[in-house]
Design a protein around this motif. Structure first.
Motif, PDB file in Angstrom:
ATOM      1  N   MET A  75       0.830  -1.198   0.000  1.00  0.00           N
ATOM      2  CA  MET A  75       0.000   0.000   0.000  1.00  0.00           C
ATOM      3  C   MET A  75       0.872   1.260   0.000  1.00  0.00           C
ATOM      4  SD  MET A  75      -2.953   1.241  -0.334  1.00  0.00           S
ATOM      5  CE  MET A  75      -3.785  -0.327  -0.401  1.00  0.00           C
ATOM      6  N   GLY A  76       2.052   1.173   0.620  1.00  0.00           N
ATOM      7  CA  GLY A  76       2.992   2.290   0.563  1.00  0.00           C
ATOM      8  C   GLY A  76       3.473   2.542  -0.862  1.00  0.00           C
ATOM      9  N   VAL A  77       3.774   1.478  -1.605  1.00  0.00           N
ATOM     10  CA  VAL A  77       4.160   1.602  -3.015  1.00  0.00           C
ATOM     11  C   VAL A  77       3.022   2.217  -3.827  1.00  0.00           C
ATOM     12  CG1 VAL A  77       4.753   0.297  -5.102  1.00  0.00           C
ATOM     13  CG2 VAL A  77       5.801  -0.313  -2.914  1.00  0.00           C
ATOM     14  N   PHE A  78       1.797   1.794  -3.538  1.00  0.00           N
ATOM     15  CA  PHE A  78       0.616   2.319  -4.227  1.00  0.00           C
ATOM     16  C   PHE A  78       0.477   3.824  -4.007  1.00  0.00           C
ATOM     17  CE2 PHE A  78      -3.880   3.532  -3.832  1.00  0.00           C
ATOM     18  CZ  PHE A  78      -4.355   3.191  -5.084  1.00  0.00           C
ATOM     19  N   VAL A  79       0.642   4.268  -2.768  1.00  0.00           N
ATOM     20  CA  VAL A  79       0.540   5.699  -2.449  1.00  0.00           C
ATOM     21  C   VAL A  79       1.630   6.476  -3.172  1.00  0.00           C
ATOM     22  CG1 VAL A  79       0.771   7.408  -0.603  1.00  0.00           C
ATOM     23  CG2 VAL A  79      -0.612   5.355  -0.228  1.00  0.00           C
ATOM     24  N   LEU A  80       2.857   5.963  -3.151  1.00  0.00           N
ATOM     25  CA  LEU A  80       3.983   6.636  -3.823  1.00  0.00           C
ATOM     26  C   LEU A  80       3.700   6.786  -5.318  1.00  0.00           C
ATOM     27  CD1 LEU A  80       6.877   7.748  -3.954  1.00  0.00           C
ATOM     28  CD2 LEU A  80       7.672   5.369  -4.200  1.00  0.00           C
ATOM     29  N   GLY A  81       3.226   5.718  -5.961  1.00  0.00           N
ATOM     30  CA  GLY A  81       2.956   5.775  -7.391  1.00  0.00           C
ATOM     31  C   GLY A  81       1.910   6.807  -7.743  1.00  0.00           C
ATOM     32  N   ASN A  82       0.841   6.875  -6.950  1.00  0.00           N
ATOM     33  CA  ASN A  82      -0.217   7.842  -7.235  1.00  0.00           C
ATOM     34  C   ASN A  82       0.209   9.273  -6.928  1.00  0.00           C
ATOM     35  OD1 ASN A  82      -2.936   6.554  -8.133  1.00  0.00           O
ATOM     36  ND2 ASN A  82      -2.110   5.148  -6.597  1.00  0.00           N
ATOM     37  N   LEU A  83       1.079   9.439  -5.939  1.00  0.00           N
ATOM     38  CA  LEU A  83       1.639  10.765  -5.663  1.00  0.00           C
ATOM     39  C   LEU A  83       2.452  11.252  -6.862  1.00  0.00           C
ATOM     40  CD1 LEU A  83       2.217  13.098  -3.685  1.00  0.00           C
ATOM     41  CD2 LEU A  83       4.157  11.759  -2.819  1.00  0.00           C
ATOM     42  N   LEU A  84       3.237  10.352  -7.446  1.00  0.00           N
ATOM     43  CA  LEU A  84       4.012  10.704  -8.633  1.00  0.00           C
ATOM     44  C   LEU A  84       3.094  11.002  -9.822  1.00  0.00           C
ATOM     45  CD1 LEU A  84       6.925   8.090  -8.356  1.00  0.00           C
ATOM     46  CD2 LEU A  84       7.011  10.544  -7.853  1.00  0.00           C
ATOM     47  N   CYS A  85       1.951  10.288  -9.909  1.00  0.00           N
ATOM     48  CA  CYS A  85       0.976  10.584 -10.965  1.00  0.00           C
ATOM     49  C   CYS A  85       0.450  12.013 -10.838  1.00  0.00           C
ATOM     50  CB  CYS A  85      -0.204   9.607 -10.894  1.00  0.00           C
ATOM     51  SG  CYS A  85       0.151   7.935 -11.472  1.00  0.00           S
ATOM     52  N   ALA A  86       0.110  12.408  -9.612  1.00  0.00           N
ATOM     53  CA  ALA A  86      -0.432  13.748  -9.386  1.00  0.00           C
ATOM     54  C   ALA A  86       0.582  14.835  -9.713  1.00  0.00           C
ATOM     55  CB  ALA A  86      -0.889  13.875  -7.935  1.00  0.00           C
ATOM     56  N   TRP A 156      -7.586  16.693 -13.938  1.00  0.00           N
ATOM     57  CA  TRP A 156      -7.356  15.268 -13.676  1.00  0.00           C
ATOM     58  C   TRP A 156      -6.386  15.014 -12.523  1.00  0.00           C
ATOM     59  CZ3 TRP A 156      -2.408  13.399 -14.154  1.00  0.00           C
ATOM     60  CH2 TRP A 156      -1.506  14.151 -14.918  1.00  0.00           C
ATOM     61  N   ARG A 157      -5.480  15.966 -12.249  1.00  0.00           N
ATOM     62  CA  ARG A 157      -4.527  15.766 -11.149  1.00  0.00           C
ATOM     63  C   ARG A 157      -5.240  15.729  -9.791  1.00  0.00           C
ATOM     64  NH1 ARG A 157       0.663  16.541 -13.168  1.00  0.00           N
ATOM     65  NH2 ARG A 157       0.670  17.556 -15.218  1.00  0.00           N
ATOM     66  N   ALA A 158      -6.348  16.464  -9.678  1.00  0.00           N
ATOM     67  CA  ALA A 158      -7.103  16.459  -8.420  1.00  0.00           C
ATOM     68  C   ALA A 158      -7.608  15.060  -8.093  1.00  0.00           C
ATOM     69  CB  ALA A 158      -8.278  17.444  -8.520  1.00  0.00           C
ATOM     70  N   THR A 159      -7.943  14.302  -9.121  1.00  0.00           N
ATOM     71  CA  THR A 159      -8.406  12.933  -8.902  1.00  0.00           C
ATOM     72  C   THR A 159      -7.300  12.086  -8.290  1.00  0.00           C
ATOM     73  OG1 THR A 159      -9.937  13.108 -10.770  1.00  0.00           O
ATOM     74  CG2 THR A 159      -9.368  10.892 -10.017  1.00  0.00           C
ATOM     75  N   PHE A 160      -6.078  12.234  -8.792  1.00  0.00           N
ATOM     76  CA  PHE A 160      -4.970  11.448  -8.237  1.00  0.00           C
ATOM     77  C   PHE A 160      -4.600  11.903  -6.824  1.00  0.00           C
ATOM     78  CE2 PHE A 160      -4.466  10.369 -12.725  1.00  0.00           C
ATOM     79  CZ  PHE A 160      -4.250   9.004 -12.628  1.00  0.00           C
ATOM     80  N   TRP A 161      -4.741  13.204  -6.533  1.00  0.00           N
ATOM     81  CA  TRP A 161      -4.526  13.660  -5.156  1.00  0.00           C
ATOM     82  C   TRP A 161      -5.554  13.017  -4.223  1.00  0.00           C
ATOM     83  CZ3 TRP A 161      -0.256  15.411  -3.384  1.00  0.00           C
ATOM     84  CH2 TRP A 161       0.590  16.220  -4.159  1.00  0.00           C
ATOM     85  N   ALA A 162      -6.796  12.899  -4.694  1.00  0.00           N
ATOM     86  CA  ALA A 162      -7.838  12.253  -3.883  1.00  0.00           C
ATOM     87  C   ALA A 162      -7.493  10.790  -3.639  1.00  0.00           C
ATOM     88  CB  ALA A 162      -9.195  12.381  -4.586  1.00  0.00           C
ATOM     89  N   VAL A 163      -6.948  10.106  -4.661  1.00  0.00           N
ATOM     90  CA  VAL A 163      -6.559   8.702  -4.502  1.00  0.00           C
ATOM     91  C   VAL A 163      -5.403   8.577  -3.508  1.00  0.00           C
ATOM     92  CG1 VAL A 163      -5.572   6.699  -5.675  1.00  0.00           C
ATOM     93  CG2 VAL A 163      -7.403   7.995  -6.767  1.00  0.00           C
ATOM     94  N   VAL A 164      -4.474   9.544  -3.538  1.00  0.00           N
ATOM     95  CA  VAL A 164      -3.369   9.532  -2.564  1.00  0.00           C
ATOM     96  C   VAL A 164      -3.920   9.613  -1.138  1.00  0.00           C
ATOM     97  CG1 VAL A 164      -1.427  10.872  -1.668  1.00  0.00           C
ATOM     98  CG2 VAL A 164      -1.630  10.476  -4.128  1.00  0.00           C
ATOM     99  N   ILE A 165      -4.849  10.524  -0.906  1.00  0.00           N
ATOM    100  CA  ILE A 165      -5.459  10.654   0.428  1.00  0.00           C
ATOM    101  C   ILE A 165      -6.156   9.362   0.821  1.00  0.00           C
ATOM    102  CG2 ILE A 165      -7.248  11.861   1.739  1.00  0.00           C
ATOM    103  CD1 ILE A 165      -6.597  14.345   0.005  1.00  0.00           C
ATOM    104  N   LEU A 166      -6.863   8.768  -0.130  1.00  0.00           N
ATOM    105  CA  LEU A 166      -7.558   7.505   0.121  1.00  0.00           C
ATOM    106  C   LEU A 166      -6.558   6.387   0.434  1.00  0.00           C
ATOM    107  CD1 LEU A 166     -10.444   6.345   0.119  1.00  0.00           C
ATOM    108  CD2 LEU A 166     -10.137   5.824  -2.306  1.00  0.00           C
ATOM    109  N   GLY A 167      -5.439   6.384  -0.288  1.00  0.00           N
ATOM    110  CA  GLY A 167      -4.414   5.374  -0.051  1.00  0.00           C
ATOM    111  C   GLY A 167      -3.769   5.501   1.321  1.00  0.00           C
ATOM    112  N   VAL A 168      -3.497   6.737   1.752  1.00  0.00           N
ATOM    113  CA  VAL A 168      -2.928   6.955   3.095  1.00  0.00           C
ATOM    114  C   VAL A 168      -3.914   6.505   4.166  1.00  0.00           C
ATOM    115  CG1 VAL A 168      -2.178   8.719   4.730  1.00  0.00           C
ATOM    116  CG2 VAL A 168      -1.413   8.832   2.350  1.00  0.00           C
ATOM    117  N   ALA A 169      -5.199   6.833   3.976  1.00  0.00           N
ATOM    118  CA  ALA A 169      -6.220   6.390   4.924  1.00  0.00           C
ATOM    119  C   ALA A 169      -6.267   4.864   4.985  1.00  0.00           C
ATOM    120  CB  ALA A 169      -7.589   6.946   4.522  1.00  0.00           C
TER     121      ALA A 169
END
Length: 393
Positions: A75-86, A156-169
């Motif tokens: 899940m940490g890798v997932f958050v990192l990847g989506n942060l880089l997407c944003a 579209w970047r706002a969507t990836f920021w939302a996914v990052v928040i969801l991933g951290v949660a």
């Protein structure tokens, strides 16, 4: 049991949202990054190929670690990847970031399935796994449409920021609620790899690839199909996409019942129906009402065979639970990647969107043929076994 399973389901929701939300944002991402829609569609292929390659490799690399540790690292890798997407400044960086985010996907569901089965009460392991996978279903019903709506409103970047928040949660919920499970016996990878060389196991994986490949040949490009062929307004798209999630949910539920009844016949009927539907869609996608209904039908008919395909993979690789569950996700995403790539290739060569539906029917027909061959092979082996037993008697 409930809180750990909810933690797994929330994580599945985050993963499912980031996998599919690109399809709803394809025109915006293409315009912002200065690439064509087919090129933007390859962001779906990039993610899917990351699942195909990264899933089995990470499953083997982390096989001897505690399952909770594996879930947290992934899940940490997932958050990192989506942060880089944003934060991605260009198309190339975004593609790399999508691949990084995808690496956690297959192995997360493989490890999560093992944890869910272990913490479930006696006789309720399958229900526990199903509850975890409801996160993916809800992602299609809510995550993708809401992510599309957010991306249309704020970029579209706002969507990836939302996914990052969801991933951290999700990461925090997993850390707090999933037990360590040190008592789990590490899988025997050599034994699992040996099982996965069996012809019927490979056929089951191939059936999944082609069974879902047709769906994503069309659905990856469903937004431009709806806007350019059916002439729907962009403001309606996010709400229409809800229909796909509802259809996928209904198809999965009915497909589970049909698979429990007669697995291979149910799968054959589902794939044959999907093949016929794509041919119909090719000729009628320009009709707004039919196009909207088709979003639901792609989800419903497409996922009608999903439970049977999953059950077939697990059935044929019952002695390899870790790699079987991981590779089934890889097979699904290989179909996803192949479908998106096939659609992009056709569009780049100048073919229209109706040709995508015809190609989807062809891909699905291959899945149907493989299903028939697998059933025939199974029947022949059963008959040979009966003859051998009779001769021995």
């Amino acid at each position: 049991m409930r809180l750990p399973l909810i933690a797994l389901a929330v994580s599945a929701f985050a993963i499912g949202t980031t996998e599919f939300v690109v399809m709803g944002l394809l025109p915006q991402m293409a315009a912002d990054l200065g690439v064509s829609i087919p090129s933007a569609g390859l962001l779906v292929s990039g993610y899917a190929l990351g699942v195909v390659i990264g899933g089995p490799l990470l499953a083997m690399a982390t096989a001897r670690l505690p399952r909770k540790t594996v879930l947290l690292v992934l899940m940490g890798v997932f958050v990192l990847g989506n942060l880089l997407c944003a934060l991605a400044p260009n198309y190339e960086t975004l593609m790399v970031a999508r691949v990084i985010a995808s690496l956690a996907h297959g192995s997360f569901f493989g490890a999560g399935a093992v944890v869910a089965r272990h913490i479930a009460p006696e006789g309720k392991g399958a229900q526990a796994i199903a509850l975890m996978f409801t996160g993916l279903t809800v992602a299609n019903i809510l995550g993708v449409p809401l992510g599309t709506l957010l991306g249309q409103a704020l970029g579209w970047r706002a969507t990836f920021w939302a996914v990052v928040i969801l991933g951290v949660a999700s990461l925090l919920i997993l850390a707090r609620n999933v037990p360590s499970l040190h008592e789990l016996t590490p899988p025997r990878l050599r034994q699992e790899l040996r099982v996965l060389r069996q012809p019927q196991v490979l056929l089951a994986m191939a059936m999944t690839v082609f069974g879902f490949g047709g769906i994503f040949t069309v659905f990856t490009y469903i937004v431009p199909i709806l806007t350019s062929e059916a002439h729907l307004g962009e403001s309606t798209i996010s709400w229409v996409l809800v229909l796909f999630g509802l259809g996928a949910t209904g198809g999965t539920l009915l497909g589970g019942r049909l698979a429990d009844w007669k697995l291979m016949p149910a799968l054959g009927v589902a794939l044959a129906t999907l093949c016929a539907f794509f041919l119909l869609f090719a000729g009628l996608m320009h009709l707004p009402a039919f196009a909207v209904a088709s979003v639901f039908l792609i989800g419903f008919i497409g996922f009608l065979g999903g439970p049977a395909l999953q059950a077939r993979s697990v059935q044929q690789a019952s002695e390899a639970p870790l790699l079987a569950s991981t590779l089934n996700q890889s097979a699904f995403n290989l179909g996803n990647a192949g479908g998106a790539w096939l659609g992009a290739s056709l569009l780049t060569d100048g073919h229209g969107y109706p040709h995508l539906a015809i190609a989807a029917a062809s891909v699905t027909a291959v899945g149907l043929a493989l299903t028939g061959f697998s059933a025939w092979l199974e029947s022949r082996n059963r008959q040979m076994l009966v003859c051998d037993e009779a001769a021995g008697a």
